[in-house]
Design an enzyme around this catalytic site. Sequence first.
Site, PDB file in Angstrom:
ATOM      1  N   GLU B  44       1.150  -1.386  -0.042  1.00 57.39           N
ATOM      2  CA  GLU B  44       0.078  -0.335  -0.307  1.00 57.39           C
ATOM      3  C   GLU B  44       0.842   1.493  -0.240  1.00 57.39           C
ATOM      4  O   GLU B  44       1.909   1.098   0.653  1.00 57.39           O
ATOM      5  CB  GLU B  44      -0.632  -0.005   0.966  1.00 57.39           C
ATOM      6  CG  GLU B  44      -2.093   0.862   1.620  1.00 57.39           C
ATOM      7  CD  GLU B  44      -2.615   1.206   2.923  1.00 57.39           C
ATOM      8  OE1 GLU B  44      -2.041   0.243   3.748  1.00 57.39           O
ATOM      9  OE2 GLU B  44      -3.517   1.506   2.683  1.00 57.39           O
ATOM     10  N   LYS B 117     -10.097   2.520  -2.090  1.00 54.59           N
ATOM     11  CA  LYS B 117     -10.263   1.467  -0.245  1.00 54.59           C
ATOM     12  C   LYS B 117     -11.335   2.065   0.319  1.00 54.59           C
ATOM     13  O   LYS B 117     -11.832   2.728   0.287  1.00 54.59           O
ATOM     14  CB  LYS B 117      -8.874   2.587   0.681  1.00 54.59           C
ATOM     15  CG  LYS B 117      -9.275   1.744   1.912  1.00 54.59           C
ATOM     16  CD  LYS B 117      -7.408   2.076   2.548  1.00 54.59           C
ATOM     17  CE  LYS B 117      -7.098   1.335   4.316  1.00 54.59           C
ATOM     18  NZ  LYS B 117      -6.046   1.745   4.370  1.00 54.59           N
ATOM     19  N   CYS B 154      -5.458  -3.186   2.853  1.00 54.13           N
ATOM     20  CA  CYS B 154      -5.032  -2.903   4.580  1.00 54.13           C
ATOM     21  C   CYS B 154      -6.379  -2.936   5.173  1.00 54.13           C
ATOM     22  O   CYS B 154      -7.320  -4.371   5.405  1.00 54.13           O
ATOM     23  CB  CYS B 154      -4.420  -1.692   4.518  1.00 54.13           C
ATOM     24  SG  CYS B 154      -3.589  -2.059   6.412  1.00 54.13           S
TER      25      CYS B 154
END
Lengths: 293, 293
Positions: B44, B117, B154
């Site tokens: 990331e 995300k 994540c």
Amino acid sequence: MTKKTKIGLIQLKISNNKDFNLKNSIKKIREAKKKGAKIICVPELFLSNYFCKTENHSNFKLAEKIPSETSKIFCELARELKIILIISLFEKKISGMYHNTNLTINEKGKIVSKYRKMHIPDDPGYYEKFYFTPGDLGFKKVKTKFGNIGSLICWDQWFPEAARLTTLKGAELIFYPTAIGWHPNEKKRYGKSQLESWITIQKSHAIANGIFVAAINRVGVEKKGKRKIEFWGNSFVVDPSGNIVSKLNSKNEGILICDIDFRKVENVRQHWPFLRDRRIDAYRGLMNNPKDE
Amino acid sequence: MTKKTKIGLIQLKISNNKDFNLKNSIKKIREAKKKGAKIICVPELFLSNYFCKTENHSNFKLAEKIPSETSKIFCELARELKIILIISLFEKKISGMYHNTNLTINEKGKIVSKYRKMHIPDDPGYYEKFYFTPGDLGFKKVKTKFGNIGSLICWDQWFPEAARLTTLKGAELIFYPTAIGWHPNEKKRYGKSQLESWITIQKSHAIANGIFVAAINRVGVEKKGKRKIEFWGNSFVVDPSGNIVSKLNSKNEGILICDIDFRKVENVRQHWPFLRDRRIDAYRGLMNNPKDE
């Protein structure tokens, strides 16, 4: 609000004699109570050998309309011992509709919740779709004197949706009465991985939801015709961080007594605030099946 | 249909020099390709130190409108090496709206998918809600020459909903570019449990969905003022049974090369057929938050 409690998981070896199973479980529930347990849970379908090993119509006679003779015995026991009891029964709803059902009985001896297994397996030796209609009561929280709890059943444990929904209802501790084991001819090759997966998925529910999870399994080899299952025990409790705090072995009956500090739920959720960040605006697809490939 | 592929995960130590990070990642992507990788993924926000350690408006200048100079470099690289590349960028959508974004680039050098995300953390030292608008593109599958893949980022890894939705779209392998580590003052007490939770939750996505999961993290200590994070590496691949099949360590940069046999997906799903038994009629509550206590 209840801050602390103590739970008891009764890991049983189950015979083909219902009366023995009944007495054995009652004896162990009494022992667990003596050790301080306030919420006690027995394995899935603990009154009989795991009859779903085969498809046999005569097994439907094991089903009970609730309240049943059995449920009354455990209501009386819960009242006498002043405990919360979670028991798992083969329930007859009406002729031709049967469920795999948990009863939660409170310390006054009253059935305060009924949960009918929502996810029904069907696999060689686990012919549950033959016996059980999928549950029609949804996912539940039970507010008890000793904490906000939920119960799911065995196959449910593979579905993150079930743990999440039970959490969203307000449960801070989920019990999973279970009957899971190894096929003898798979054990050597896949046994370790299967057991680990079973533990992992339940740890993950604790982590994702910031809850306690308690799994209660049976032990021992049960045989019916050519169908043989070695139930793998390993009843355990996981804390809201996903750590196993107590566990039984894969061989023996046992009583697992475990302290539960519900304050950990809030603490963990403050530090890993997953519930805060769910994207409820983007989850509609969870109510769909995949499209055709 | 692609039956087998080989993936490469690039675990990086990231400096405060963007040019160095760019060159270092390209060098390692080339190495991974030489070792046979066909789908390669970096951690990331791999172009810079993890800037979310503090809230600083000047960091917005790191954001790029896509296509950007960087995305063009990696498109060219993917085309040259004939690989699928997943890269993670700080994306500028419009002035005042920024995303944490994965690009999937195909072997022809074309951006074939953009994922923003969806779940944004905010925790001391991980001030992502300051920088990133939650994703507005939903969960995706990308059909590539080398397999049906998905990518999440994540914090998404803590949400079973994200992995499930990506699976339901058709992904059989989910990549999680990640930046996660220990706070030095927490490491001794909680470090082991935190790392284990992170591994467990991703294993659980593999198990629940019958998919491969690949997590790609950075390593090294990054410091900004009093904020210090030790990124814990441990990039790994899990198979659809939940077994870790390959893993890097917590200290060093590394290239993880792993064979993926997509036939395992179908095999595992036939043996543990969880997708078959989802109760889509009973999952509406997943789109809600809990009621007030």
